[in-house]
Design a protein around this motif. Structure first.
Motif, PDB file in Angstrom:
ATOM      1  N   VAL A 122    -106.957  49.080  28.987  1.00 25.58           N
ATOM      2  CA  VAL A 122    -105.700  48.954  28.704  1.00 25.58           C
ATOM      3  C   VAL A 122    -105.474  47.667  27.305  1.00 25.58           C
ATOM      4  CG1 VAL A 122    -103.135  48.597  29.251  1.00 25.58           C
ATOM      5  CG2 VAL A 122    -104.692  49.833  30.782  1.00 25.58           C
ATOM      6  N   GLY A 123    -104.757  47.935  26.425  1.00 16.06           N
ATOM      7  CA  GLY A 123    -104.604  46.820  25.450  1.00 16.06           C
ATOM      8  C   GLY A 123    -103.233  46.679  24.431  1.00 16.06           C
TER       9      GLY A 123
ATOM     10  N   THR B 161    -102.206  48.573  12.786  1.00 21.28           N
ATOM     11  CA  THR B 161    -102.620  50.304  12.423  1.00 21.28           C
ATOM     12  C   THR B 161    -103.118  50.739  10.798  1.00 21.28           C
ATOM     13  OG1 THR B 161    -100.179  50.580  11.793  1.00 21.28           O
ATOM     14  CG2 THR B 161    -100.556  50.786  13.967  1.00 21.28           C
ATOM     15  N   PHE B 162    -103.599  51.645  11.050  1.00 20.98           N
ATOM     16  CA  PHE B 162    -104.022  52.195   9.647  1.00 20.98           C
ATOM     17  C   PHE B 162    -103.702  53.564   9.512  1.00 20.98           C
ATOM     18  CE2 PHE B 162    -107.257  48.848  11.017  1.00 20.98           C
ATOM     19  CZ  PHE B 162    -107.241  48.133  10.115  1.00 20.98           C
ATOM     20  N   PRO B 163    -102.236  53.805   8.935  1.00 20.78           N
ATOM     21  CA  PRO B 163    -101.815  55.209   8.842  1.00 20.78           C
ATOM     22  C   PRO B 163    -102.768  56.063   7.916  1.00 20.78           C
ATOM     23  CG  PRO B 163    -100.106  53.418   8.564  1.00 20.78           C
ATOM     24  CD  PRO B 163    -101.331  52.861   8.539  1.00 20.78           C
ATOM     25  N   LYS B 164    -103.152  55.574   6.902  1.00 17.91           N
ATOM     26  CA  LYS B 164    -103.890  56.310   5.935  1.00 17.91           C
ATOM     27  C   LYS B 164    -105.307  57.029   6.580  1.00 17.91           C
ATOM     28  CE  LYS B 164    -102.094  54.586   1.776  1.00 17.91           C
ATOM     29  NZ  LYS B 164    -102.305  53.859   0.490  1.00 17.91           N
ATOM     30  N   LEU B 165    -105.759  56.229   7.605  1.00 18.55           N
ATOM     31  CA  LEU B 165    -107.155  56.517   8.223  1.00 18.55           C
ATOM     32  C   LEU B 165    -106.876  57.069   9.485  1.00 18.55           C
ATOM     33  CD1 LEU B 165    -109.276  53.506   7.292  1.00 18.55           C
ATOM     34  CD2 LEU B 165    -109.220  55.760   6.200  1.00 18.55           C
ATOM     35  N   SER B 166    -105.516  57.053  10.056  1.00 16.61           N
ATOM     36  CA  SER B 166    -104.982  57.576  11.578  1.00 16.61           C
ATOM     37  C   SER B 166    -105.765  56.791  12.455  1.00 16.61           C
ATOM     38  CB  SER B 166    -105.146  58.750  11.558  1.00 16.61           C
ATOM     39  OG  SER B 166    -104.451  59.224  12.841  1.00 16.61           O
ATOM     40  N   GLN B 167    -106.236  55.354  12.263  1.00 14.88           N
ATOM     41  CA  GLN B 167    -106.805  54.504  13.153  1.00 14.88           C
ATOM     42  C   GLN B 167    -106.126  53.283  13.458  1.00 14.88           C
ATOM     43  OE1 GLN B 167    -110.476  53.547  11.167  1.00 14.88           O
ATOM     44  NE2 GLN B 167    -111.540  55.280  12.191  1.00 14.88           N
ATOM     45  N   VAL B 168    -106.283  52.924  14.801  1.00 12.45           N
ATOM     46  CA  VAL B 168    -105.576  51.400  15.244  1.00 12.45           C
ATOM     47  C   VAL B 168    -106.595  50.622  15.776  1.00 12.45           C
ATOM     48  CG1 VAL B 168    -103.420  52.718  15.792  1.00 12.45           C
ATOM     49  CG2 VAL B 168    -105.376  52.603  17.493  1.00 12.45           C
ATOM     50  N   ILE B 169    -106.197  49.428  15.755  1.00 11.55           N
ATOM     51  CA  ILE B 169    -107.043  48.326  16.387  1.00 11.55           C
ATOM     52  C   ILE B 169    -106.501  47.986  17.632  1.00 11.55           C
ATOM     53  CG2 ILE B 169    -107.966  45.878  16.228  1.00 11.55           C
ATOM     54  CD1 ILE B 169    -108.252  46.597  13.277  1.00 11.55           C
ATOM     55  N   VAL B 170    -107.026  48.160  18.845  1.00  8.29           N
ATOM     56  CA  VAL B 170    -106.583  47.659  20.265  1.00  8.29           C
ATOM     57  C   VAL B 170    -107.062  46.334  20.626  1.00  8.29           C
ATOM     58  CG1 VAL B 170    -106.092  48.520  22.505  1.00  8.29           C
ATOM     59  CG2 VAL B 170    -106.215  50.012  20.810  1.00  8.29           C
ATOM     60  N   LYS B 171    -106.482  45.535  21.121  1.00 12.70           N
ATOM     61  CA  LYS B 171    -107.164  44.043  21.478  1.00 12.70           C
ATOM     62  C   LYS B 171    -108.096  44.409  22.931  1.00 12.70           C
ATOM     63  CE  LYS B 171    -105.421  39.477  22.805  1.00 12.70           C
ATOM     64  NZ  LYS B 171    -104.412  38.785  23.217  1.00 12.70           N
ATOM     65  N   GLY B 172    -109.294  43.671  22.617  1.00  9.99           N
ATOM     66  CA  GLY B 172    -109.957  43.939  23.833  1.00  9.99           C
ATOM     67  C   GLY B 172    -111.026  45.325  23.855  1.00  9.99           C
ATOM     68  N   VAL B 173    -110.837  46.162  22.901  1.00 11.35           N
ATOM     69  CA  VAL B 173    -111.415  47.361  22.811  1.00 11.35           C
ATOM     70  C   VAL B 173    -112.207  47.851  21.652  1.00 11.35           C
ATOM     71  CG1 VAL B 173    -110.950  49.894  22.845  1.00 11.35           C
ATOM     72  CG2 VAL B 173    -109.414  48.331  24.308  1.00 11.35           C
ATOM     73  N   ASN B 174    -113.416  48.558  22.015  1.00 13.94           N
ATOM     74  CA  ASN B 174    -114.351  48.889  20.817  1.00 13.94           C
ATOM     75  C   ASN B 174    -114.645  47.288  20.013  1.00 13.94           C
ATOM     76  OD1 ASN B 174    -115.924  50.329  19.340  1.00 13.94           O
ATOM     77  ND2 ASN B 174    -114.259  50.803  17.823  1.00 13.94           N
TER      78      ASN B 174
END
Length: 118
Positions: A33-34, A39-52
């Motif tokens: 959970v983070g 957010t990157f809408p053009k790539l449909s990606q997100v950066i989550v704190k402490g994940v990946n």
């Protein structure tokens, strides 16, 4: 030169926003959970704190300085995250509804908790 349809950048509509608390539902970080940092809408990606988390080896820039290993979050696809209720500790899909002032807000389906509070 003609522009092909596949060359155009498509901006996807994400179900999450910056600042939302989410839970990862698939991949090596499943269950974590983070908070969404970016957010990157053009790539449909997100950066989550402490994940990946990714490690990067940084060379020293000046004489006498030592190199270092920096860890930072890498983007993951937005379909791998689900909104999370901190109060009831459960992940849920969202639906859109109207509050008493007539404003459209996002609500968790399982708990009925309203996410957009302003």
């Amino acid at each position: 030169m003609a522009v092909k349809a596949q060359d155009k950048a498509v901006q996807y509509r994400l179900h999450v926003k910056t600042g939302d608390t989410v839970q990862v539902i698939s991949g090596k970080d499943k269950g974590k959970v983070g908070e969404i940092l970016r957010t990157f809408p053009k790539l449909s990606q997100v950066i989550v704190k402490g994940v990946n988390m990714r490690t990067k080896h940084v060379k020293p820039q000046q004489d006498g300085e030592s190199g270092q290993i920096v860890t930072q979050e890498a983007p993951i696809h937005s379909s791998k995250v689900m909104l999370y209720s901190v109060k009831q500790k459960v992940a849920s899909r969202i639906c859109y509804t109207f509050d008493d002032t007539g404003r459209k807000v996002r609500m968790l389906k399982k708990t009925g908790e309203v996410i957009d509070k302003k």
